[in-house]
Design a protein around this motif. Structure first.
Motif, PDB file in Angstrom:
ATOM      1  N   UNK A 216       9.269 -16.280 118.398  1.00 21.65           N
ATOM      2  CA  UNK A 216      10.257 -16.631 117.263  1.00 21.65           C
ATOM      3  C   UNK A 216      11.546 -17.253 117.989  1.00 21.65           C
ATOM      4  N   UNK A 217      12.005 -18.462 117.442  1.00 22.55           N
ATOM      5  CA  UNK A 217      13.114 -19.228 117.902  1.00 22.55           C
ATOM      6  C   UNK A 217      14.043 -18.806 116.858  1.00 22.55           C
ATOM      7  N   UNK A 218      15.281 -18.206 117.477  1.00 24.45           N
ATOM      8  CA  UNK A 218      16.391 -17.912 116.697  1.00 24.45           C
ATOM      9  C   UNK A 218      17.755 -18.342 117.074  1.00 24.45           C
ATOM     10  N   UNK A 219      18.691 -18.688 116.168  1.00 23.15           N
ATOM     11  CA  UNK A 219      20.096 -19.241 116.493  1.00 23.15           C
ATOM     12  C   UNK A 219      20.867 -18.395 115.960  1.00 23.15           C
ATOM     13  N   UNK A 220      22.035 -17.854 116.771  1.00 23.90           N
ATOM     14  CA  UNK A 220      23.154 -16.998 116.375  1.00 23.90           C
ATOM     15  C   UNK A 220      23.987 -17.860 115.539  1.00 23.90           C
ATOM     16  N   UNK A 221      24.183 -19.274 115.621  1.00 24.00           N
ATOM     17  CA  UNK A 221      25.026 -19.988 114.906  1.00 24.00           C
ATOM     18  C   UNK A 221      24.385 -20.291 113.469  1.00 24.00           C
ATOM     19  N   UNK A 222      23.171 -20.509 113.481  1.00 24.84           N
ATOM     20  CA  UNK A 222      22.528 -20.894 112.122  1.00 24.84           C
ATOM     21  C   UNK A 222      21.759 -19.567 111.398  1.00 24.84           C
ATOM     22  N   UNK A 223      22.318 -18.255 111.834  1.00 28.41           N
ATOM     23  CA  UNK A 223      21.951 -17.188 111.072  1.00 28.41           C
ATOM     24  C   UNK A 223      20.669 -16.701 111.505  1.00 28.41           C
ATOM     25  N   UNK A 224      20.122 -16.221 112.618  1.00 31.98           N
ATOM     26  CA  UNK A 224      18.890 -15.663 112.514  1.00 31.98           C
ATOM     27  C   UNK A 224      17.615 -16.702 112.901  1.00 31.98           C
ATOM     28  N   UNK A 225      16.506 -16.169 112.563  1.00 34.54           N
ATOM     29  CA  UNK A 225      15.283 -17.059 112.889  1.00 34.54           C
ATOM     30  C   UNK A 225      15.284 -18.549 112.377  1.00 34.54           C
ATOM     31  N   UNK A 226      14.870 -19.396 113.135  1.00 35.72           N
ATOM     32  CA  UNK A 226      14.875 -20.780 112.544  1.00 35.72           C
ATOM     33  C   UNK A 226      13.353 -21.404 112.524  1.00 35.72           C
TER      34      UNK A 226
END
Length: 102
Positions: free
Chosen positions: A83-93
């Motif tokens: 799973x690829x996640x982003x702390x800026x975009x809000x969770x799993x992307x």
């Protein structure tokens, strides 16, 4: 429970592989079953706070020894999904599927 399973697998693997290594000679085969830890570096230079999850996966490898110092190894496992996640975009992307030995 998975930590117990990993600990047991590592203990059994260390006992079996040590014995097999002591007996390797030219023309011999070795088959091992292992648990491999895929630990991502998670170094993001995009500023999006990207990260990918770590996981432990099963692996089987088969080695043929040409002599005591040279062997050929075939690694067998199954494709893994992270799973690829982003702390800026809000969770799993999204997800990434790959074959670890590559």
């Amino acid at each position: 429970m998975s930590k117990k399973l990993i600990t047991v697998a590592l203990a059994i693997g260390s006992l079996v592989s040590g014995h097999a290594l002591a007996q390797t000679t030219a023309g011999s085969w070795m088959v091992r079953v292992r648990a491999v830890n895929l630990e991502s570096a998670n170094k993001d230079s995009t500023g999006l706070g990207l990260s990918i999850n770590n996981k432990v996966i099963p692996e089987v490898d088969i080695s043929y020894f040409y002599n005591k110092n040279l062997a050929m190894e075939l690694i067998l496992t199954v494709p893994q999904q992270h799973d690829l996640s982003s702390s800026v975009l809000g969770g799993k992307i999204g997800t990434v599927t790959h074959l670890p030995p590559t």
